[in-house]
Design a protein around this motif. Structure first.
Motif, mmCIF file in Angstrom:
data_model
loop_
_atom_site.group_PDB
_atom_site.id
_atom_site.type_symbol
_atom_site.label_atom_id
_atom_site.label_comp_id
_atom_site.label_asym_id
_atom_site.label_seq_id
_atom_site.Cartn_x
_atom_site.Cartn_y
_atom_site.Cartn_z
ATOM 1 N N LYS A 1 -10.103 9.167 5.709
ATOM 2 C CA LYS A 1 -10.465 10.397 4.987
ATOM 3 C C LYS A 1 -10.671 11.598 5.849
ATOM 4 C CE LYS A 1 -13.426 11.991 0.949
ATOM 5 N NZ LYS A 1 -14.502 11.134 0.576
ATOM 6 N N ARG A 2 -10.883 11.586 6.896
ATOM 7 C CA ARG A 2 -11.076 13.048 7.611
ATOM 8 C C ARG A 2 -9.606 13.343 8.199
ATOM 9 N NH1 ARG A 2 -12.209 7.837 11.180
ATOM 10 N NH2 ARG A 2 -11.331 8.176 13.088
ATOM 11 N N PHE A 3 -8.628 12.270 8.497
ATOM 12 C CA PHE A 3 -7.289 12.637 8.609
ATOM 13 C C PHE A 3 -6.381 12.919 7.054
ATOM 14 C CE2 PHE A 3 -8.099 9.292 11.523
ATOM 15 C CZ PHE A 3 -8.315 10.636 12.611
ATOM 16 N N GLY A 4 -7.347 13.614 6.188
ATOM 17 C CA GLY A 4 -6.862 13.948 4.696
ATOM 18 C C GLY A 4 -5.873 13.435 4.153
ATOM 19 N N ILE A 5 -5.606 11.734 5.211
ATOM 20 C CA ILE A 5 -4.926 9.479 4.168
ATOM 21 C C ILE A 5 -5.633 9.334 2.885
ATOM 22 C CG2 ILE A 5 -3.595 8.411 4.740
ATOM 23 C CD1 ILE A 5 -2.117 11.156 5.433
ATOM 24 N N GLN A 6 -4.619 8.909 2.100
ATOM 25 C CA GLN A 6 -5.385 8.088 1.066
ATOM 26 C C GLN A 6 -4.604 7.190 0.411
ATOM 27 O OE1 GLN A 6 -9.309 7.757 -0.146
ATOM 28 N NE2 GLN A 6 -9.002 8.542 2.205
ATOM 29 N N PHE A 7 -5.190 6.150 0.348
ATOM 30 C CA PHE A 7 -3.744 5.156 -0.302
ATOM 31 C C PHE A 7 -4.288 4.625 -1.169
ATOM 32 C CE2 PHE A 7 -3.675 4.324 4.498
ATOM 33 C CZ PHE A 7 -2.524 4.141 4.963
ATOM 34 N N LEU B 1 0.785 -1.203 -0.287
ATOM 35 C CA LEU B 1 -0.257 -0.017 -0.193
ATOM 36 C C LEU B 1 0.897 1.201 -0.111
ATOM 37 C CD1 LEU B 1 -2.902 -0.761 2.991
ATOM 38 C CD2 LEU B 1 -3.550 -0.710 0.759
ATOM 39 N N ASP B 2 1.091 2.397 -0.752
ATOM 40 C CA ASP B 2 1.176 3.859 -0.834
ATOM 41 C C ASP B 2 0.203 4.594 -0.246
ATOM 42 O OD1 ASP B 2 3.302 5.497 -1.428
ATOM 43 O OD2 ASP B 2 2.169 5.416 -3.202
ATOM 44 N N VAL B 3 0.404 5.389 0.921
ATOM 45 C CA VAL B 3 0.020 7.471 0.821
ATOM 46 C C VAL B 3 0.144 7.574 -0.407
ATOM 47 C CG1 VAL B 3 -0.002 8.706 2.366
ATOM 48 C CG2 VAL B 3 0.660 5.924 3.241
ATOM 49 N N ILE B 4 -0.341 8.039 -0.962
ATOM 50 C CA ILE B 4 -1.026 9.501 -1.798
ATOM 51 C C ILE B 4 -0.089 10.447 -1.204
ATOM 52 C CG2 ILE B 4 -2.515 10.248 -3.607
ATOM 53 C CD1 ILE B 4 -4.250 8.137 -3.488
ATOM 54 N N SER B 5 0.592 11.028 -2.116
ATOM 55 C CA SER B 5 0.795 12.452 -2.084
ATOM 56 C C SER B 5 1.211 12.765 0.258
ATOM 57 C CB SER B 5 0.427 13.420 -1.876
ATOM 58 O OG SER B 5 0.245 13.407 -3.671
ATOM 59 N N LEU B 6 1.854 12.616 0.754
ATOM 60 C CA LEU B 6 1.680 11.964 2.271
ATOM 61 C C LEU B 6 2.781 13.285 2.594
ATOM 62 C CD1 LEU B 6 2.032 11.193 4.904
ATOM 63 C CD2 LEU B 6 4.128 9.922 3.934
ATOM 64 N N PHE C 1 -11.195 -3.930 3.115
ATOM 65 C CA PHE C 1 -10.051 -4.245 3.102
ATOM 66 C C PHE C 1 -10.012 -2.392 3.756
ATOM 67 C CE2 PHE C 1 -5.773 -3.002 4.566
ATOM 68 C CZ PHE C 1 -5.764 -2.967 6.234
ATOM 69 N N VAL C 2 -9.020 -1.902 1.948
ATOM 70 C CA VAL C 2 -8.588 -1.093 1.636
ATOM 71 C C VAL C 2 -9.698 -0.088 1.534
ATOM 72 C CG1 VAL C 2 -6.938 0.023 -0.336
ATOM 73 C CG2 VAL C 2 -6.526 -2.384 0.311
ATOM 74 N N TRP D 1 -0.319 6.521 14.887
ATOM 75 C CA TRP D 1 -1.600 7.513 15.246
ATOM 76 C C TRP D 1 -2.563 7.440 14.885
ATOM 77 C CZ3 TRP D 1 -4.403 12.090 14.746
ATOM 78 C CH2 TRP D 1 -5.561 12.189 15.846
ATOM 79 N N VAL D 2 -2.664 7.870 13.524
ATOM 80 C CA VAL D 2 -3.976 7.232 12.773
ATOM 81 C C VAL D 2 -4.753 6.316 12.184
ATOM 82 C CG1 VAL D 2 -5.229 7.412 9.998
ATOM 83 C CG2 VAL D 2 -3.885 9.563 11.048
ATOM 84 N N LEU D 3 -3.404 5.194 11.886
ATOM 85 C CA LEU D 3 -3.916 3.906 12.025
ATOM 86 C C LEU D 3 -3.893 2.644 12.729
ATOM 87 C CD1 LEU D 3 -0.967 2.897 8.908
ATOM 88 C CD2 LEU D 3 -3.583 3.859 8.819
ATOM 89 N N PHE D 4 -2.811 2.850 14.148
ATOM 90 C CA PHE D 4 -3.339 2.259 15.113
ATOM 91 C C PHE D 4 -3.950 2.726 16.883
ATOM 92 C CE2 PHE D 4 -0.121 0.555 12.123
ATOM 93 C CZ PHE D 4 -0.414 -1.230 12.252
ATOM 94 N N ILE D 5 -4.004 4.314 16.488
ATOM 95 C CA ILE D 5 -4.947 4.578 17.583
ATOM 96 C C ILE D 5 -6.275 5.084 17.183
ATOM 97 C CG2 ILE D 5 -4.463 6.733 19.242
ATOM 98 C CD1 ILE D 5 -2.553 4.866 19.565
ATOM 99 N N ASN D 6 -6.313 5.257 15.627
ATOM 100 C CA ASN D 6 -7.555 5.757 15.636
ATOM 101 C C ASN D 6 -8.551 4.410 14.642
ATOM 102 O OD1 ASN D 6 -8.259 8.720 16.582
ATOM 103 N ND2 ASN D 6 -5.540 8.938 15.568
ATOM 104 N N ILE D 7 -7.634 4.225 14.144
ATOM 105 C CA ILE D 7 -8.127 3.275 13.000
ATOM 106 C C ILE D 7 -8.407 1.935 13.146
ATOM 107 C CG2 ILE D 7 -8.868 2.437 10.535
ATOM 108 C CD1 ILE D 7 -7.624 4.756 9.368
ATOM 109 N N TRP D 8 -7.426 1.384 13.515
ATOM 110 C CA TRP D 8 -7.250 -0.106 14.667
ATOM 111 C C TRP D 8 -8.748 -0.918 14.411
ATOM 112 C CZ3 TRP D 8 -6.670 -2.428 18.554
ATOM 113 C CH2 TRP D 8 -6.395 -4.036 18.423
ATOM 114 N N PRO D 9 -8.965 0.196 16.178
ATOM 115 C CA PRO D 9 -10.085 -0.216 16.563
ATOM 116 C C PRO D 9 -10.920 -0.390 16.130
ATOM 117 C CG PRO D 9 -8.898 1.309 18.074
ATOM 118 C CD PRO D 9 -8.296 1.564 16.553
#
Length: 411
Positions: free
Chosen positions: A266-272, A138-143, A257-258, A216-224
């Protein structure tokens, strides 16, 4: 630029008065002496930051390059020696330590670190018990342009809260990071610009902040929120914005999953985007594939647009420089191949490319066994380094006149 320097100076002097940093820290950050005057050294005189385009040619195919298609472009902020540079250099090592601890096992330093993880996985995990298994990337678009500074600061605060660092140091790191983001600027064609979104691409703390923010985005907020789908991931590693993993579910489940991941991020401004899925994927500079008993094999990956133009032997360089190019490139090929037959193929291709740059076939043939031996020695040293630390003390016996006194003191 004067305002930026004053902001930094005021923040540093305030931190000094509150005991959050030392007088030595103040000198390192600002170049000011005890009387708050600029010290007379060229390294303390800031230059104006500028921006330049980085053309991502590797994103194009050879046909697109031949057709003169304009490649994707990333603007790089050249902030070295700028008014914030000394502040960045002071903050950077602290954020480096924090980011590596905070990101834990998902953190990847480079390709050798990835391959070390793969070797450990092959040795310790029984992958043969899984009937359905695939690799993915997976690749983050324009990190960096996607990172919202306020979200990055929230992530940094969470990482600092879990750190064992003293509270005063945590507070000043947070303050200095805010100053770096809010006062960052560049020049282009004699005009001054500040960023409307994202964080600077090119300063000393961008990677650390990006690592912390993504974890923080992936494992603190999204993972749960996605724990059920996330349970289908057997292995997950991340090099900044590039993820490599092993999936034990179906392709349909991976696509779901993706989709869910992008919806939550999306709410954090991140897209894969740019995901790969299958029995073989390309990641960093290696091709990873599932082999016997679902063990992961790897070999060197070369992009289509890689011309492999090495230093030409007609150039005016000492002979040892040309030998070091050959030697280092051969070791790189050997270290990035887990199978003998692929290693032989890649070494032959490398020698052909080196001969195009003027290297003699006979010299390359003589160097190859040396490179193989050196890579074996390196592997042995790596294994020795991983042995438990003993209580033995090693003394230097050369250029150390006080060695006798030191031995008496320790023994």
């Amino acid at each position: 630029m004067t305002d930026v320097k004053n902001n930094v100076k005021d923040a540093v002097l305030l931190a000094l008065s509150e005991g959050k940093i030392t007088e030595k820290d103040k000198k390192l950050i600002t170049g000011l002496n005890e009387n708050n005057n600029q010290m007379h050294a060229h390294v303390f005189k800031p230059v104006v930051p500028y921006v330049y385009p980085l053309f991502k040619l590797h994103k194009l195919s050879p046909q697109q390059i031949e057709g003169k298609i304009v490649p994707p472009t990333r603007l790089v902020h050249a902030t070295k020696e700028g008014p914030l540079y000394r502040l960045e250099k002071w903050v950077s090592p602290y954020l480096t330590d924090i980011s590596r601890i905070y990101c834990q096992q998902e953190f990847l330093l480079d390709t050798p670190d990835l391959l070390s993880n793969i070797k450990n996985l092959n040795e310790s995990a029984d992958m043969s018990k899984y009937s359905t298994i695939n690799l993915f990337t997976l690749d983050v678009i324009s990190l960096y342009p996607s990172i919202k500074p306020e979200i990055a600061m929230s992530a940094l605060e969470h990482a600092l809260n879990g750190s064992t660092m003293i509270d005063k140091r945590k507070a000043i790191l947070k303050t200095f990071t805010e100053i770096i983001f809010t006062n960052s600027f560049v020049t282009f064609q004699e005009n001054v610009y500040t960023g409307k979104k994202g964080i600077p691409t090119g300063n000393c703390i961008s990677r650390q902040v990006a690592d912390i923010m993504l974890h923080w985005v992936l494992f603190i907020n999204i993972w749960p929120e996605m724990i059920q789908l996330w349970s289908l991931i057997l292995f997950w590693r991340r090099f900044i914005d590039d993820v490599f993993g092993i999936w034990k579910g179906s392709r349909r489940q991976f696509d779901l999953f993706v989709s869910k991941l992008n919806e939550a991020a999306k709410r954090f401004g991140i897209q894969f985007g740019d995901c790969q899925f299958g029995k073989s994927v390309n990641y960093l500079d290696v091709e990873l594939s599932l082999g016997e008993n679902n063990n992961i094999d790897y070999r060197l990956f070369k992009k289509e647009t890689d011309a492999r133009l090495y230093l030409n032997t007609d150039s005016f360089h000492p002979n040892h420089v040309f030998k070091s190019v050959v030697f280092s490139q051969m070791i790189r090929v050997i270290k990035r191949n887990s199978q003998d037959h692929t290693c032989v193929e890649d070494l032959e291709e490398l020698k052909e490319d080196l001969m195009k740059s003027g290297h003699k076939e006979g010299t390359l043939t003589e160097t190859e066994p040396e490179a193989v031996l050196r890579s074996i020695e390196h592997d042995l040293y790596e294994r020795e380094d991983k042995k438990p630390i003993t209580d033995k003390v090693v003394f230097s016996v050369k250029f150390f006149k006080e060695v006798t006194e030191l031995r008496k003191l320790v023994i």
